[in-house]
Design a protein around this motif. Structure first.
Motif, PDB file in Angstrom:
ATOM      1  N   ALA A  28       0.875  -1.195   0.135  1.00  0.00           N
ATOM      2  CA  ALA A  28       0.018  -0.267   0.001  1.00  0.00           C
ATOM      3  C   ALA A  28       0.787   1.211   0.154  1.00  0.00           C
ATOM      4  O   ALA A  28       0.557   2.207  -0.723  1.00  0.00           O
ATOM      5  CB  ALA A  28      -0.964   0.067   1.220  1.00  0.00           C
ATOM      6  N   THR A  79       0.749   4.443  -2.763  1.00  0.00           N
ATOM      7  CA  THR A  79       0.191   5.803  -2.443  1.00  0.00           C
ATOM      8  C   THR A  79       1.339   6.802  -1.910  1.00  0.00           C
ATOM      9  O   THR A  79       0.802   7.794  -1.188  1.00  0.00           O
ATOM     10  CB  THR A  79      -0.750   5.480  -1.251  1.00  0.00           C
ATOM     11  N   CYS A 129     -13.096   0.479   2.815  1.00  0.00           N
ATOM     12  CA  CYS A 129     -13.521   1.772   2.460  1.00  0.00           C
ATOM     13  C   CYS A 129     -14.142   2.605   3.457  1.00  0.00           C
ATOM     14  O   CYS A 129     -13.889   3.778   3.721  1.00  0.00           O
ATOM     15  CB  CYS A 129     -14.610   1.952   1.138  1.00  0.00           C
ATOM     16  N   ARG A 163      -4.950   9.671  -0.141  1.00  0.00           N
ATOM     17  CA  ARG A 163      -3.888   8.626   0.257  1.00  0.00           C
ATOM     18  C   ARG A 163      -4.310   7.663   1.442  1.00  0.00           C
ATOM     19  O   ARG A 163      -4.228   6.350   0.888  1.00  0.00           O
ATOM     20  CB  ARG A 163      -2.587   9.481   0.977  1.00  0.00           C
ATOM     21  N   PRO A 190      -7.366   4.680  -0.448  1.00  0.00           N
ATOM     22  CA  PRO A 190      -6.881   3.647  -1.116  1.00  0.00           C
ATOM     23  C   PRO A 190      -5.670   2.781  -0.320  1.00  0.00           C
ATOM     24  O   PRO A 190      -5.516   1.637  -0.374  1.00  0.00           O
ATOM     25  CB  PRO A 190      -5.885   4.468  -2.214  1.00  0.00           C
ATOM     26  N   GLN A 191      -4.939   3.601   0.486  1.00  0.00           N
ATOM     27  CA  GLN A 191      -4.081   2.749   1.376  1.00  0.00           C
ATOM     28  C   GLN A 191      -4.772   1.681   2.203  1.00  0.00           C
ATOM     29  O   GLN A 191      -4.345   0.573   2.457  1.00  0.00           O
ATOM     30  CB  GLN A 191      -3.055   3.600   2.088  1.00  0.00           C
ATOM     31  N   ILE A 242      -6.200  -1.180   0.158  1.00  0.00           N
ATOM     32  CA  ILE A 242      -5.009  -2.167  -0.612  1.00  0.00           C
ATOM     33  C   ILE A 242      -4.428  -2.899   0.687  1.00  0.00           C
ATOM     34  O   ILE A 242      -4.288  -3.923   0.367  1.00  0.00           O
ATOM     35  CB  ILE A 242      -3.979  -1.260  -1.311  1.00  0.00           C
TER      36      ILE A 242
END
Length: 301
Positions: free
Chosen positions: A34, A38, A216, A277, A280-281, A284
């Motif tokens: 991740a 990012t 999420c 950031r 998504p991090q 992932i």
């Protein structure tokens, strides 16, 4: 033939060691993946947080910062501080995520419950402990991200120690521990609870879609909780001891000065970049971690 182990007996050392290796290894590897994806957003976030420090005024957005960096410093500037960031993610990520489940199981054993409060407390302990051990890598990462010179990680360590002393590597450790504790607690507890709720209330089963939706939700919660703490941590870590009187005495003083001189909204400077950031991090990290755990035969988080 050896008698079978009772339910409270400890597993053999080899099994315990292997489990610990898988527990921390899968967590660290997931966070490292991740981080690699990012990291440019993290660099932009740091630059945004340091805008107009001690002043009021119009702030430049993510797009403008990105364009300025690429034009003035080159595309490689988006990966400033990547070596210490990657090193930190392997150790810090492994500890932060890896310690959560043992802490949760300890709460279950001691109190007979793993409700949201105990999950949150487990995250606080795991995140704070991981940060206390890896703070020097975070300081190196932040300093490198703000530096326009191409100095190596070892060179940065020597420079900081020579000019500010060894203690400077633990600068901002208080707010960093608070941030990591809040981040781990909000991410892990929210992810854990979101998964359970989605499994009960929707037809989703253990798999990619469930992990994506849960992560999420966790990423959004983590951003809202930690953005102000992250900004304060960044200011403290970039404060140089060698140049006269310190602007900020501690985390509370930093927050007070920022609000006084820059306004309350300034606590969320770089907030969108933080979400861009961290969202998504988080996704992932959890998706990769769940997949790695599956590959080595571990149960899902």
């Amino acid at each position: 033939m050896a008698p079978p182990m009772s339910g409270h007996a400890q597993p053999p050392l080899q099994g315990t060691a292997r489990y610990a290796l898988y527990q921390f290894g899968t967590s660290g590897a997931a966070v490292a993946v991740a981080t690699a994806v990012t990291h440019p957003l993290d660099v932009i976030k740091i630059r945004l947080q340091m805008q107009l420090a001690g002043q009021r005024g119009n702030l430049v957005g993510m797009g403008a910062i990105f364009t300025q960096m690429v034009e003035r410093e080159g595309p490689r500037s988006l990966y400033l501080g990547f070596p210490p960031a990657l090193m930190r993610s392997l150790i810090y990520g492994g500890l932060r995520l890896g310690l959560y489940e043992p802490c949760k199981h300890a709460c279950s054993y001691a109190f007979g419950s793993t409700n949201f409060a105990f999950k949150f407390a487990s995250g606080v302990v795991a995140g704070a402990l991981a940060t206390a051990l890896t703070n020097p890598m975070e300081v190196l990462k932040v300093r490198s991200q703000m530096s326009t010179s191409r100095i190596s990680t070892i060179g940065m360590v020597r420079k900081i120690v020579a000019e500010e002393g060894l203690k400077a590597l633990w600068k901002g450790v208080g707010p960093a521990m608070v941030r990591a504790g809040c981040l781990t607690a909000s991410q892990m507890a929210t992810y854990d609870e979101a998964k359970q709720a989605l499994l009960k209330l929707t037809p989703l089963e253990e798999g990619f879609q469930l992990h994506l939706m849960s992560s999420c939700i966790a990423g959004t919660a983590g951003t809202l909780v930690t953005a102000p703490i992250d900004m304060i941590k960044t200011r403290l870590m970039l404060q140089k001891e060698s140049k006269g009187v310190r602007v900020y005495r501690n985390g509370f003083h930093c927050a007070y000065q920022v609000v006084l001189t820059e306004g309350v909204k300034s606590l969320y400077k770089g907030g969108f970049a933080t979400f861009a950031r961290l969202g998504p991090q988080t996704a992932i990290t959890f998706i990769a971690c769940e997949k790695l755990r599956e590959l080595v035969g571990m149960t899902a988080i």
